[in-house]
Design a protein around this motif. Structure first.
Motif, PDB file in Angstrom:
ATOM      1  N   LEU A 106      12.920  -9.453  26.255  1.00 34.60           N
ATOM      2  CA  LEU A 106      12.081  -8.889  27.304  1.00 34.60           C
ATOM      3  C   LEU A 106      11.967  -7.364  27.248  1.00 34.60           C
ATOM      4  N   PRO A 107      13.095  -6.631  27.176  1.00 33.86           N
ATOM      5  CA  PRO A 107      12.963  -5.164  27.105  1.00 33.86           C
ATOM      6  C   PRO A 107      12.196  -4.704  25.869  1.00 33.86           C
ATOM      7  N   LEU A 108      12.330  -5.472  24.770  1.00 28.50           N
ATOM      8  CA  LEU A 108      11.602  -5.096  23.565  1.00 28.50           C
ATOM      9  C   LEU A 108      10.102  -5.161  23.800  1.00 28.50           C
ATOM     10  N   GLY A 109       9.712  -6.177  24.563  1.00 29.14           N
ATOM     11  CA  GLY A 109       8.292  -6.347  24.852  1.00 29.14           C
ATOM     12  C   GLY A 109       7.707  -5.119  25.531  1.00 29.14           C
ATOM     13  N   TRP A 110       8.506  -4.452  26.344  1.00 25.31           N
ATOM     14  CA  TRP A 110       8.066  -3.251  27.069  1.00 25.31           C
ATOM     15  C   TRP A 110       7.492  -2.199  26.102  1.00 25.31           C
ATOM     16  N   LEU A 111       8.157  -2.112  24.960  1.00 25.42           N
ATOM     17  CA  LEU A 111       7.750  -1.092  23.988  1.00 25.42           C
ATOM     18  C   LEU A 111       6.344  -1.340  23.457  1.00 25.42           C
ATOM     19  N   PHE A 112       5.916  -2.603  23.502  1.00 20.89           N
ATOM     20  CA  PHE A 112       4.613  -2.913  22.923  1.00 20.89           C
ATOM     21  C   PHE A 112       3.471  -2.780  23.933  1.00 20.89           C
ATOM     22  N   LEU A 113       3.823  -2.478  25.164  1.00 19.82           N
ATOM     23  CA  LEU A 113       2.775  -2.418  26.183  1.00 19.82           C
ATOM     24  C   LEU A 113       2.029  -1.091  26.129  1.00 19.82           C
ATOM     25  N   HIS A 114       0.768  -1.137  26.490  1.00 23.05           N
ATOM     26  CA  HIS A 114      -0.007   0.090  26.623  1.00 23.05           C
ATOM     27  C   HIS A 114       0.455   0.837  27.856  1.00 23.05           C
ATOM     28  N   GLN A 116     -16.648 -13.628  25.122  1.00 24.77           N
ATOM     29  CA  GLN A 116     -15.290 -13.201  24.852  1.00 24.77           C
ATOM     30  C   GLN A 116     -14.563 -14.267  24.042  1.00 24.77           C
ATOM     31  N   PRO A 117     -14.394 -14.046  22.762  1.00 20.65           N
ATOM     32  CA  PRO A 117     -13.655 -15.019  21.955  1.00 20.65           C
ATOM     33  C   PRO A 117     -12.229 -15.234  22.442  1.00 20.65           C
ATOM     34  N   SER A 118     -11.686 -14.229  23.141  1.00 16.44           N
ATOM     35  CA  SER A 118     -10.314 -14.409  23.631  1.00 16.44           C
ATOM     36  C   SER A 118     -10.232 -15.556  24.635  1.00 16.44           C
ATOM     37  N   GLN A 167     -11.729  -3.759  23.617  1.00 18.73           N
ATOM     38  CA  GLN A 167     -12.710  -4.360  22.725  1.00 18.73           C
ATOM     39  C   GLN A 167     -12.568  -5.881  22.791  1.00 18.73           C
ATOM     40  N   ARG A 168     -13.289  -6.490  23.752  1.00 23.02           N
ATOM     41  CA  ARG A 168     -13.102  -7.922  23.982  1.00 23.02           C
ATOM     42  C   ARG A 168     -14.367  -8.708  23.711  1.00 23.02           C
ATOM     43  N   TRP A 169     -15.456  -8.003  23.600  1.00 22.75           N
ATOM     44  CA  TRP A 169     -16.737  -8.688  23.628  1.00 22.75           C
ATOM     45  C   TRP A 169     -17.382  -8.736  22.252  1.00 22.75           C
ATOM     46  N   LEU A 170     -18.021  -9.860  22.012  1.00 20.65           N
ATOM     47  CA  LEU A 170     -18.808 -10.021  20.797  1.00 20.65           C
ATOM     48  C   LEU A 170     -20.243 -10.238  21.247  1.00 20.65           C
ATOM     49  N   SER A 171     -21.124  -9.455  20.677  1.00 21.87           N
ATOM     50  CA  SER A 171     -22.503  -9.539  21.139  1.00 21.87           C
ATOM     51  C   SER A 171     -23.371 -10.258  20.130  1.00 21.87           C
ATOM     52  N   LEU A 172     -24.150 -11.205  20.620  1.00 19.12           N
ATOM     53  CA  LEU A 172     -25.131 -11.868  19.765  1.00 19.12           C
ATOM     54  C   LEU A 172     -26.531 -11.343  20.073  1.00 19.12           C
ATOM     55  N   GLY A 173     -26.577 -10.212  20.636  1.00 19.16           N
ATOM     56  CA  GLY A 173     -27.870  -9.643  20.961  1.00 19.16           C
ATOM     57  C   GLY A 173     -28.315 -10.059  22.338  1.00 19.16           C
ATOM     58  N   PHE A 174     -28.643 -11.313  22.519  1.00 20.26           N
ATOM     59  CA  PHE A 174     -29.130 -11.758  23.835  1.00 20.26           C
ATOM     60  C   PHE A 174     -27.977 -12.106  24.766  1.00 20.26           C
ATOM     61  N   LEU A 217      -3.702 -10.938  18.280  1.00 19.70           N
ATOM     62  CA  LEU A 217      -5.061 -10.403  18.156  1.00 19.70           C
ATOM     63  C   LEU A 217      -5.660 -10.117  19.543  1.00 19.70           C
ATOM     64  N   VAL A 218      -5.423 -11.028  20.469  1.00 22.04           N
ATOM     65  CA  VAL A 218      -5.981 -10.858  21.822  1.00 22.04           C
ATOM     66  C   VAL A 218      -5.294  -9.696  22.546  1.00 22.04           C
ATOM     67  N   ILE A 219      -3.971  -9.646  22.434  1.00 29.50           N
ATOM     68  CA  ILE A 219      -3.240  -8.585  23.141  1.00 29.50           C
ATOM     69  C   ILE A 219      -3.630  -7.210  22.593  1.00 29.50           C
ATOM     70  N   LYS A 220      -3.948  -7.201  21.288  1.00 30.22           N
ATOM     71  CA  LYS A 220      -4.339  -5.933  20.654  1.00 30.22           C
ATOM     72  C   LYS A 220      -5.674  -5.396  21.187  1.00 30.22           C
ATOM     73  N   GLN A 221      -6.474  -6.284  21.787  1.00 30.50           N
ATOM     74  CA  GLN A 221      -7.859  -5.876  22.130  1.00 30.50           C
ATOM     75  C   GLN A 221      -7.986  -4.667  23.064  1.00 30.50           C
ATOM     76  N   PRO A 222      -7.283  -4.407  24.057  1.00 27.85           N
ATOM     77  CA  PRO A 222      -6.143  -5.168  24.550  1.00 27.85           C
ATOM     78  C   PRO A 222      -6.562  -6.066  25.713  1.00 27.85           C
ATOM     79  N   ASP A 223      -6.073  -7.288  25.684  1.00 29.51           N
ATOM     80  CA  ASP A 223      -6.288  -8.210  26.794  1.00 29.51           C
ATOM     81  C   ASP A 223      -4.982  -8.940  27.003  1.00 29.51           C
ATOM     82  N   LEU A 224      -4.074  -8.246  27.684  1.00 25.77           N
ATOM     83  CA  LEU A 224      -2.736  -8.787  27.869  1.00 25.77           C
ATOM     84  C   LEU A 224      -2.779 -10.122  28.586  1.00 25.77           C
TER      85      LEU A 224
END
Lengths: 368, 601
Positions: free
Chosen positions: A196-204, A112-114, A101-108, A154-161
């Motif tokens: 670093l190893p902790l970060g692994w746990l947060f990856l998709h 990507q706010p990220s 979920q990366r995109w924000l649509s304004l219709g036309f 917020l960006v990583i959650k989109q997810p957009d690592l």
């Protein structure tokens, strides 16, 4: 607001290089979108859309040059907050594409706010650090970390690592440039192997498989390893002179995935070979060097740090994207500035350039 | 202390130098990597890119056709559709195999096993054929759904079709999917190929197959073919025109239908086979599609063994059709004169054993003994000549060894010798054995083809030819019959008399427009009955009945033919085998009057 003097002081070399890069990018996209077998989804070829985005970005760049960059200091928090709100909006109203979920649509138009948030990050960090006259202590560092982690998470959650990492890396670059207290630095270095190893746990899961397939692409050649393998084949098969414009079989026959966006450089490498690729790389380095010159010539610390921020933005984007295409870095979705297709990304790139040009054209202005 | 200056800190701050170093590092790391990929390993990756888009595909060479001597088609090729897989294009093998199982009804385990077995025999990016002979409904279904299953392909292969099925089954044999052993032994074969397994399809495999061509395809990432060009055109297999006369063959088959046996018709002058019938036949088309376990079991358990080519794969005691050879041996022997008479009282005593003749013939000389098929005369002859002479003369006349016809699994038959009996039964050759041998009973076994070949040699002036199945081949490997011209003449005449004389046993062969000679035979059967027949008196009756033999030649002008017919458990040779032979001659010598009247104005 603008006088003749200022226009003379614009770093024309940098602008020229930027336009050259952009032109190369459009040309490359023309090739990359040539043989599309229509599935009814995209009727407009990528290159012409990119041209429109480039024009819009160019205007935005001019806009960002009009106002004296020092005014940005006062509004840096507002800009930052504005982009944060956009990110939150993505979180709630975003359009999911390919499960992200990366995109924000304004219709036309969608954007990507990220990508946009990177501008806010550069301005705010430069502003924040420009007011600190000493190497960062823990307290300062925690503040910066808080500033960067909110959008990054917020960006990583989109997810957009990829974009999340760029936000962290570019801020980290400016911070390191500014300097960190030696003691603090040592402690931080000691903590790296723990974090670093902790970060692994947060990856998709898909991010983990990408990392694993980077280490051993042959393990799953049709799945996650496919990008890595096909991209290297594309670049490598280009040889010294390349296969020629629109002659790259890897891209034209669609063996290369994401050839318009993240792997656009692979198309370039295949068709223009070592000669073209090194020239492109050289152009990027000249561009980065020009940013550094502007940073050096800036007449205040904010302007200088602003340029350093922009420098790191481009530096990381180039390094990660090219590294990924060449199989040096795991596959993370980062576009190559001016070369990859992407509207928001093109806008941001030009605005970033606008920031530096803004600093360069006002380097001799003396405020009373 | 303020370490930051507002201006010009680029040159004197270590941090700024560091940024320059970063740019330089960026350049050199990426440029080095570009050099590594594009120049150092450029050729390697170029090949890889070529492999991506260029695929080689085999082009099937059409298998040579079979034609009869008049050019009528016997075996043709028609397109068949197979389901194949390109494993490099298949992202999810398990799901795809499941789908294939759903389509075809072939069990998943079987498919998996086939896939694993076959994968090593197929190069990367090549089609691996998994299921052959798709039905038309299945074909349309797979064709429409295959685009959703990357890697799944429908491959068109030529498939063999035998236009006459059973009638030509023993001559042509059949092709079927190459087995693992055949694939391993023959580098020219590929998984899913059909290969000759039996009959001429087997022996002429090299000539019929031709060689496959190679096509280069350019494909995109989805496997769509963009361009193709031929690297090597396929070399079609050679068509083979047989010496078989399809009309005659079909006619004989229809006459023999419902009976078990063999009819061989040779052109006596050339050694060419005009008809080679063995009944029952089998539908060789079934093998092309792959016989099911049940079908295979039925074929094997059928007591009449339809897979056996009785003309060459079964050997029978010749019975009285052996007598011409015995008589010839007697004529070659200076101590025996053909005019010498022997008295036949239907009993012949040897020591304390009594050997029977089927009739009391009175006084018979050699000619009468042949014409009326007197056993007593030949007992006497056998006793005088003995096994050693008889067996060596038999072998020289073409028995106990293969004729060399171009068909697989030909049997040599058996010509017994003293040595053979000692080894086989650990027993000495006895006087009674000589007597049995002299009337073609006991141990001796011959094939119908051997019998026909000898008959041809009697009719053609004494040339034993290797029987040929091809129109182009004539008078192969001629071998002189070790009979003097006089001997041959005598036998020839005696066989004519057998047909012409009032008491001749082959009277029914008399044919207008041709000189016909013949010899009947009724061979006693000593064999085990198939299981579960004991309860059925009619079946018992059948399996105990004698084999009926008839050998015959017909000469008219330059045409000379030889026929051997055998009807298993047919009873009397004349009654069971005679009408078939007569029908052959009626076919070969059509009554001119009848034919021309139709054209008269």
């Amino acid at each position: 607001m603008i006088d003749r003097q200022m226009i003379l002081h614009i770093n024309w070399a940098m602008l020229g290089v930027v336009l050259l890069l952009f032109a190369a990018g459009v040309l490359n996209l023309y090739s990359a979108s040539a043989y599309r077998i229509g599935e009814g989804t995209t009727l407009t070829p990528f290159y012409s859309k990119q041209l429109i985005w480039g024009a819009v970005g160019f205007l935005a760049m001019l806009g960002f040059m009009l106002v004296d960059y020092r005014h940005f200091k006062a509004v840096s928090w507002y800009i930052y907050m504005f982009f944060l709100l956009l990110l939150l909006a993505v979180y709630f109203f975003g359009v999911p594409i390919y499960g992200a979920q990366r995109w924000l649509s304004l219709g036309f138009v969608s954007f990507q706010p990220s990508e946009l948030v990177k501008i806010g990050m550069v301005i705010l960090t430069a502003h924040f650090l420009s007011r600190i006259q000493h190497p960062l202590e823990l307290r300062d560092l925690l503040k910066v970390s808080a500033m960067v982690m909110v959008p990054a998470v917020l960006v990583i959650k989109q997810p957009d690592l990829g974009s999340g990492l760029i936000i962290i890396l570019l801020t980290g670059g400016i911070v390191l440039y500014h300097g960190i207290a030696k003691k603090l630095m040592k402690i931080m270095l000691a903590l790296v192997p723990v974090i670093l190893p902790l970060g692994w746990l947060f990856l998709h899961d898909y991010q983990k498989t990408r990392l694993l397939s980077f280490i051993n692409p042959a393990q799953d050649p049709l799945g996650s390893g496919y990008h890595v393998i096909q991209s290297q084949i594309a670049v490598g098969s280009g040889g010294f002179w390349g296969k020629g414009f629109m002659e790259g079989t890897q891209s034209q026959l669609r063996f290369l995935p994401e050839k318009h966006t993240d792997f656009a450089f692979a198309v370039f490498g295949e068709e223009w070979g070592f000669a073209g690729s090194v020239i492109l790389l050289l152009l990027f380095c000249v561009f980065l060097y020009q940013i550094l010159i502007v940073s050096q010539e800036a007449k205040d610390r904010f302007g200088s740090l602003l340029c350093v921020g922009v420098f790191f933005y481009f530096f990381w984007q180039i390094l990660v994207n090219m590294g990924m295409v060449l199989g040096l870095v795991p596959v993370v979705g980062i576009p190559l500035p001016f070369i990859s297709y992407g509207g928001t990304s093109a806008m941001v790139n030009f605005i970033m350039v606008g920031l530096v040009l803004n600093v360069s054209m006002r380097r001799f202005m003396f405020k009373g | 202390m303020n370490q930051f200056r507002e201006n010009s800190f680029f040159s004197d701050r270590p941090a700024s130098h560091f940024l320059l170093v970063l740019v330089a590092a960026l350049f050199f790391v990426l440029a080095f990597r570009l050099w590594f990929l594009q120049i150092y390993k450029g050729e390697f990756y170029f090949q890889k890119a070529q492999e991506n888009l260029q695929r080689r595909q085999h082009v099937y060479a059409p298998r040579g056709l079979f034609l009869d001597r008049e050019g009528r088609l016997l075996a043709v090729n028609e397109p068949s559709y197979s389901l194949a897989l390109v494993r490099e294009d298949t992202p999810d093998m398990d799901r795809t195999l499941k789908q294939i199982s759903k389509w075809t009804g072939k069990s998943l385990d079987e498919l998996r096993a086939d896939f694993e077995r076959g994968r090593s025999m197929v190069r990367s990016f090549e089609n691996q054929i998994l299921v052959s002979n798709l039905s038309f409904e299945l074909l349309t279904r797979v064709e429409t759904e295959a685009p959703y299953w990357p890697g799944v392909k429908v491959v068109v292969q030529p498939r063999r079709r035998y236009l006459q099925g059973e009638v030509m089954s023993h001559v042509l044999g059949y092709v079927a999917q190459a087995s693992e052993q055949e694939l391993a032994a023959d580098p020219g074969l590929r998984l899913g190929d059909n290969v000759g397994k039996h009959g001429l399809e087997y022996t002429m495999e090299r000539i019929l197959r031709g060689s496959r061509g190679l096509k280069q395809l350019e494909v995109d990432a989805a496997g769509r073919v963009l361009r193709e060009y031929m690297l090597a055109p396929p070399q079609p297999g050679k068509d083979l025109q047989l010496s078989i006369d399809l009309e005659l063959q079909t006619y004989i088959y229809s006459l023999m239908e419902g009976r078990t046996g063999s009819v061989v018709v040779l052109d006596a002058d050339t050694g060419q086979v005009l008809a080679l019938v063995s009944t029952p036949g089998y539908d060789n088309n079934k093998f092309v599609f792959g016989v099911s376990r049940d079908q295979w079991r039925n074929l094997l358990e059928n007591p009449h063994h339809p897979l056996q080519n009785r003309s060459i794969q079964n050997a029978y005691p010749p019975g009285s059709v052996f007598k011409p050879l015995m008589a010839a041996l007697g004529l070659e022997n200076p101590e025996i004169s053909p005019g010498q008479e022997v008295s036949c009282t239907a009993r012949y005593r040897l020591g304390d054993r009594v050997f029977r003749c089927w009739r009391s013939h009175g006084r018979v000389n050699m000619n009468r003994a042949l014409v009326e098929s007197c056993d007593t005369y030949f007992y006497q002859l056998g006793e005088r000549l003995g096994v050693d002479q008889i067996s060596s003369f038999s072998v020289a006349s073409g028995f106990g060894r293969r004729t060399g016809i171009d068909l697989p699994h030909e049997r040599a038959g058996l010509v017994p010798t003293r040595e053979w009996k000692r080894q086989r039964f650990n027993d000495a050759w006895r006087g009674g054995d000589n007597l049995n041998l002299a009337i073609g009973q006991g141990f001796i076994q011959v094939t119908p083809l051997q019998m026909a070949r000898l008959t041809a040699a009697i009719a053609n002036g004494g040339h034993l030819y290797r029987p040929s199945l091809f129109l182009e081949e004539k008078k192969l490997d001629p071998e002189p019959l070790p009979w003097s011209a006089g001997t041959r003449e005598f036998i020839y005449q005696a066989m004519l008399d057998t047909v012409e004389k009032e008491r001749g046993t082959a009277r029914r062969l008399r044919t207008r427009g041709a000189d016909v000679g013949g010899k009947t035979g009724t061979a006693q059967v000593v064999r085990l009955m198939p299981e579960h027949t004991e309860d059925d008196p009619e079946a018992v009756d059948y399996w105990l009945r004698h084999h009926a033999w008839m050998i015959s030649f017909a000469v008219s002008g330059s045409q000379r033919y030889a026929v051997a017919a055998l009807v298993e458990h047919g009873g009397s040779g004349s009654a069971a085998a005679g009408p078939v032979v007569k029908a052959v001659f009626d076919y070969l010598f059509p009554q001119d009057q009848e034919q021309t009247t139709g054209h008269d104005p």
